[in-house]
Design an enzyme around this catalytic site. Structure first.
Site, short mmCIF file in Angstrom:
data_model
loop_
_atom_site.label_atom_id
_atom_site.label_comp_id
_atom_site.label_asym_id
_atom_site.label_seq_id
_atom_site.Cartn_x
_atom_site.Cartn_y
_atom_site.Cartn_z
N LYS A 1 0.86 -1.20 0.00
CA LYS A 1 0.00 0.00 0.00
C LYS A 1 0.89 1.25 0.00
CE LYS A 1 -1.74 1.56 4.07
NZ LYS A 1 -1.47 2.96 4.44
N ASN A 2 1.89 1.26 0.87
CA ASN A 2 2.68 2.49 1.06
C ASN A 2 3.71 2.74 -0.04
OD1 ASN A 2 1.12 2.98 3.23
ND2 ASN A 2 2.66 2.42 4.77
N ARG B 1 -4.78 10.43 4.83
CA ARG B 1 -3.73 11.41 5.08
C ARG B 1 -2.70 11.43 3.98
NH1 ARG B 1 -1.90 13.73 8.23
NH2 ARG B 1 0.15 12.95 7.69
N CYS C 1 -4.58 12.29 12.87
CA CYS C 1 -5.41 11.08 12.87
C CYS C 1 -5.24 10.47 14.25
CB CYS C 1 -4.98 10.14 11.76
SG CYS C 1 -3.44 9.33 12.13
N ARG D 1 0.63 13.92 13.04
CA ARG D 1 0.96 13.69 11.62
C ARG D 1 1.29 15.02 10.92
NH1 ARG D 1 -1.02 8.57 10.35
NH2 ARG D 1 0.48 8.60 8.65
N ILE E 1 3.11 18.09 8.79
CA ILE E 1 3.66 18.12 7.42
C ILE E 1 4.60 19.32 7.24
CG2 ILE E 1 1.72 16.92 6.29
CD1 ILE E 1 0.70 19.74 5.47
N ASP E 2 5.11 19.86 8.36
CA ASP E 2 5.98 21.04 8.27
C ASP E 2 7.19 20.80 7.37
OD1 ASP E 2 6.47 19.35 10.68
OD2 ASP E 2 8.34 20.47 10.67
N GLN E 3 7.73 19.60 7.39
CA GLN E 3 8.92 19.33 6.56
C GLN E 3 8.58 19.32 5.08
OE1 GLN E 3 12.15 19.04 7.94
NE2 GLN E 3 10.92 19.91 9.59
N VAL F 1 8.72 9.68 5.92
CA VAL F 1 8.52 8.86 4.72
C VAL F 1 7.84 9.68 3.62
CG1 VAL F 1 7.30 6.83 3.83
CG2 VAL F 1 8.50 6.70 6.02
N THR F 2 6.62 10.16 3.88
CA THR F 2 5.93 10.91 2.82
C THR F 2 6.57 12.27 2.59
OG1 THR F 2 4.32 11.61 4.48
CG2 THR F 2 3.66 9.80 3.03
N ASP G 1 4.73 0.30 12.15
CA ASP G 1 3.52 -0.33 11.61
C ASP G 1 3.38 -1.79 12.04
OD1 ASP G 1 3.52 1.43 8.40
OD2 ASP G 1 3.05 2.04 10.46
N ILE H 1 7.92 6.65 17.13
CA ILE H 1 7.58 7.39 15.91
C ILE H 1 6.33 8.24 16.09
CG2 ILE H 1 7.04 7.20 13.44
CD1 ILE H 1 9.90 6.34 14.05
N ARG I 1 -8.70 -0.43 4.84
CA ARG I 1 -7.89 0.63 4.24
C ARG I 1 -6.55 0.06 3.81
NH1 ARG I 1 -6.42 5.46 7.52
NH2 ARG I 1 -5.12 5.54 5.68
C1 EPZ Z 1 4.24 6.86 6.58
O1 EPZ Z 1 3.45 7.85 7.19
C2 EPZ Z 1 3.33 5.64 6.40
N1 EPZ Z 1 2.21 5.99 5.53
C3 EPZ Z 1 2.81 5.20 7.76
O2 EPZ Z 1 2.04 4.02 7.56
C4 EPZ Z 1 4.00 4.86 8.64
O3 EPZ Z 1 3.54 4.50 9.92
C5 EPZ Z 1 4.93 6.07 8.75
O4 EPZ Z 1 5.33 6.50 7.42
C6 EPZ Z 1 6.19 5.76 9.54
O5 EPZ Z 1 6.87 4.70 8.95
C7 EPZ Z 1 2.43 6.03 4.19
O6 EPZ Z 1 3.52 5.80 3.70
C8 EPZ Z 1 1.23 6.36 3.34
P1 EPZ Z 1 6.23 10.17 8.73
P2 EPZ Z 1 4.01 9.37 7.26
O7 EPZ Z 1 6.09 11.45 7.98
O8 EPZ Z 1 4.86 9.65 6.10
C9 EPZ Z 1 6.65 13.45 12.15
C10 EPZ Z 1 0.22 2.64 7.79
O9 EPZ Z 1 -0.12 2.02 8.78
N2 EPZ Z 1 6.68 14.44 11.05
O10 EPZ Z 1 7.39 9.29 8.44
O11 EPZ Z 1 2.82 10.25 7.51
C11 EPZ Z 1 5.30 12.79 12.25
O12 EPZ Z 1 4.42 13.56 13.03
C12 EPZ Z 1 0.65 4.07 7.91
O13 EPZ Z 1 0.29 2.17 6.64
C13 EPZ Z 1 6.93 15.77 11.34
O14 EPZ Z 1 7.12 16.13 12.49
O15 EPZ Z 1 4.92 9.31 8.55
C14 EPZ Z 1 5.63 11.45 12.86
O16 EPZ Z 1 5.66 11.59 14.27
C15 EPZ Z 1 0.37 4.62 9.28
N3 EPZ Z 1 6.93 16.68 10.32
C16 EPZ Z 1 7.04 11.16 12.35
O17 EPZ Z 1 7.55 12.40 11.84
C17 EPZ Z 1 6.70 16.30 9.01
O18 EPZ Z 1 6.73 17.18 8.12
C18 EPZ Z 1 7.10 10.14 11.21
O19 EPZ Z 1 6.13 10.53 10.28
C19 EPZ Z 1 6.46 14.94 8.73
C20 EPZ Z 1 6.46 14.03 9.76
#
Ligand code: EPZ
Length: 430
Positions: free
Chosen positions: A30-31, A100, A124, A129, A131-133, A171-172, A312, A334, A404
Site C-alpha cells: 500500500k505504502n 492522510r 489522525c 501527523r 507536514i511542516d517538513q 517517509v511521505t 507499523d 515514531i 484501508r
Molecule cells: C508513513 O506515514 C506511512 N504511511 C505510515 O504508515 C508509517 O507509519 C509512517 O510512514 C512511519 O513509517 C504512508 O507511507 C502512506 P512520517 P508518514 O512522515 O509519512 C513526524 C500505515 O499504517 N513528522 O514518516 O505520515 C510525524 O508527526 C501508515 O500504513 C513531522 O514532524 O509518517 C511522525 O511523528 C500509518 N513533520 C514522524 O515524523 C513532518 O513534516 C514520522 O512521520 C512529517 C512528519
C-alpha cells in the site's frame, strides 16, 4: 410505510484456537503504491503499475487522480494512468480527510502545474501527523504557501533547486520532496531522508521516468527533467502485511509459507520473531516459512525508522508479547499516540501497563474473546491476531480501518485454516 434508511457497518467474528498452516501470497505494498500512483501526474505519457493492492486507500487515491484529470483504469491489480491533460489542481477536503497520504498529491501537482490547493490533512488517531517538513521543501523551492479555509494554497512559478536537511526522518515528506523536485533540471540535495523500501520503490520509478537520483546513506542528490517519461513498474510486496501474517502463523503455533515476499525488507521483524522463538526459513528469493513451536519468549522492542523495527508492526507484536512467557517492553518512538489497541487488548485479558512511550506487557497463557473496536489500521490487524489466539469468538468492529490497508485479510487467514466471518450489522434509522 415510512421509508427507512439502513446504516450498515461490518465486523469480523474471529474464532480462536486454530493453528494456521499452508501457503498464502502477499499483496503489493500500500505504502509503495500510493506515492507511485501520484507520480503518474508528473508525465503526459501513459503509466502502468502492477501488483497494486485492492484497498480503500487505493480507491481514494484513484478518486483524487481522476478529480485532477488523470485517466485511470484499475483491474486485476494493474493500474493504467494517463495524465495527458490535467483539469484541476485541487485535492478536496472530503477526500484528504479520508486518507492522510493525499498530501502526496501536492509535490506532483506543484511540479506539473505550479499550483496545488490541498485540504489540510488533519491529524489522525495515532498522532498529529505534521507536514511542516513537506512545506519547508516546497518553500525552499520557491513555492508560496497560504492556509485559507482549511486548505493549503500553494503556488510556484519556477521550482528552484533545494538543499534541505529533514529535521525528522519522514517517509511521505521524503516522497513529496522527490516528486516536487523531479522536473527541476538543477541539482538538489536532501539530507536525513527516509530509506523505507517504499521510498526506494518510488526512487526506482522516478529514475525510470528520467530523474537522476543518487543515494548515499541518508543523503539524496536529485537532478530532475522537465520532460519526464511514462513508466511500467511492479510494486514491491507489502512487508507489513507479510509481517502481520508471519506473526499470525507463529502465535497460533502454526506452519505458514508466505509467497511473493522480499525477506530483505523484513530484517528487523524477522530478528524479533526469531528471538521470540519462531523458526524462520527463507526459501529462495521471495518465499518465507514461519513455524511456531508453542513456546513464545518475551521481547524488548523499540520502533524506529527503517531499517529499524517498523512502527507499523508494533501493535501486531504486542499481541505476541501478551502471550509470551515473561515480561516484554515495547517503546513507540515514531508516533505519540499509537497505543490505542492496548485498551482493547486489556478487554481480552491482556496485562499491559503504559508508561509514557513504553508499554510493559506481562505475558499470560491465554487471552479471552471479547467485543473489541478498531481505532486505526494496524490496531485493527492486532485485534484480529488477538482473536486468533483467544478462547472463544472475538467480535472485531469498525473494520473499515482494516480494509484501508489489508486486501481481504480474513480470506487470507481463512485460507490458512482460520475461521473468520465478515458480518454486516444493519440497523434502520427513520
Ligand atoms: C508513513 O506515514 C506511512 N504511511 C505510515 O504508515 C508509517 O507509519 C509512517 O510512514 C512511519 O513509517 C504512508 O507511507 C502512506 P512520517 P508518514 O512522515 O509519512 C513526524 C500505515 O499504517 N513528522 O514518516 O505520515 C510525524 O508527526 C501508515 O500504513 C513531522 O514532524 O509518517 C511522525 O511523528 C500509518 N513533520 C514522524 O515524523 C513532518 O513534516 C514520522 O512521520 C512529517 C512528519
Amino acid at each position: 410505510m415510512t421509508n427507512t434508511t439502513l446504516l450498515s457497518s461490518e465486523f469480523l467474528l474471529v474464532e480462536g484456537g486454530k493453528r494456521l498452516k499452508g501457503k498464502v501470497k502477499i499483496s503489493g505494498s500500500k505504502n509503495a503504491s500510493l506515492p507511485i500512483m501520484m507520480a503518474t501526474l508528473l508525465t503526459k505519457e501513459p503509466c502502468t503499475v502492477r501488483n497494486v493492492p485492492k484497498l480503500l486507500d487505493v480507491k481514494n487515491a484513484i478518486e483524487l487522480l481522476e478529480i485532477t484529470g488523470v485517466n485511470v483504469k484499475f483491474e486485476d491489480h494493474i493500474l493504467f494512468a494517463e495524465a495527458k491533460e490535467l483539469k484541476s489542481y485541487i485535492a478536496p477536503d472530503h477526500l484528504v480527510r479520508r486518507m492522510r497520504a493525499s498530501i502526496l498529491i501536492a509535490g506532483p501537482l506543484l511540479a506539473r502545474l505550479g499550483k496545488a490547493v490541498v485540504g489540510m490533512p488533519g491529524g489522525c488517531s495515532i498522532g498529529a501527523r505534521l507536514i511542516d517538513q513537506h512545506l519547508k521543501v516546497f518553500e525552499k523551492g520557491g513555492a508560496s504557501i497560504n492556509i485559507r479555509n482549511g486548505y493549503l494554497h500553494m503556488e510556484v512559478k519556477k521550482i528552484k533547486p533545494v538543499e534541505h536537511t529533514f529535521e525528522v526522518i519522514t517517509v511521505t515528506g521524503t516522497e513529496n520532496a522527490l516528486m516536487f523536485l523531479s522536473r527541476c533540471d538543477k541539482r538538489s540535495i536532501l539530507r536525513n531522508v527516509a530509506l523505507e523500501p517504499e521510498v526506494m520503490d518510488l526512487v526506482e520509478v522516478l529514475r525510470k521516468m528520467g530523474v537522476d537520483i543518487e543515494v548515499e546513506g541518508r543523503t539524496m542528490v536529485i537532478k530532475g527533467n522537465p520532460e519526464l517519461k511514462g513508466f511500467e513498474h511492479t510494486v514491491i510486496p507489502d512487508r507489513i502485511e507479510a509481517g502481520t501474517l508471519a506473526v499470525a502463523g507463529f502465535i497460533t503455533g502454526g506452519d505458514v509459507i508466505l509467497e511473493g515476499v522480499r525477506p530483505e525488507h523484513m530484517g528487523s521483524q524477522l530478528e524479533k520473531l526469531r528471538e521470540a522463538g519462531a523458526v524462520i526459513e527463507i526459501i529462495g528469493l521471495n518465499k518465507l516459512r514461519v513455524i511456531g513451536k508453542g513456546k513464545i519468549y518475551p521481547l524488548e522492542i523499540s520502533t524506529s525508522e527503517y531499517p529499524g523495527f517498523p512502527t507499523d508492526m508494533q501493535a501486531q507484536f504486542m499481541v505476541l508479547c501478551c502471550i509470551a512467557d515473561g515480561v516484554s517492553q515495547i517503546t513507540e518512538n515514531i508516533f505519540e499516540n499509537r497505543f490505542q489497541h492496548v485498551n482493547e487488548l486489556q478487554r481480552m485479558g491482556a496485562n499491559i501497563k503504559l508508561r509514557g512511550k513504553t508499554a510493559v506487557i506481562i505475558g499470560r497463557d491465554k487471552l479471552s474473546a471479547a467485543e473489541v473496536f478498531s481505532t486505526d489500521l494496524r490496531a485493527s490487524a492486532s485485534l484480529v491476531l488477538a482473536g486468533l489466539i483467544a478462547e472463544g469468538t472475538t467480535v472485531v468492529k469498525e473494520i473499515h480501518h482494516l480494509d484501508r490497508g489489508y486486501e481481504r485479510l480474513e480470506e487470507k487467514l481463512n485460507s490458512l485454516g482460520a475461521s473468520i466471518k465478515r458480518m454486516v450489522h444493519a440497523r434502520s434509522i427513520i
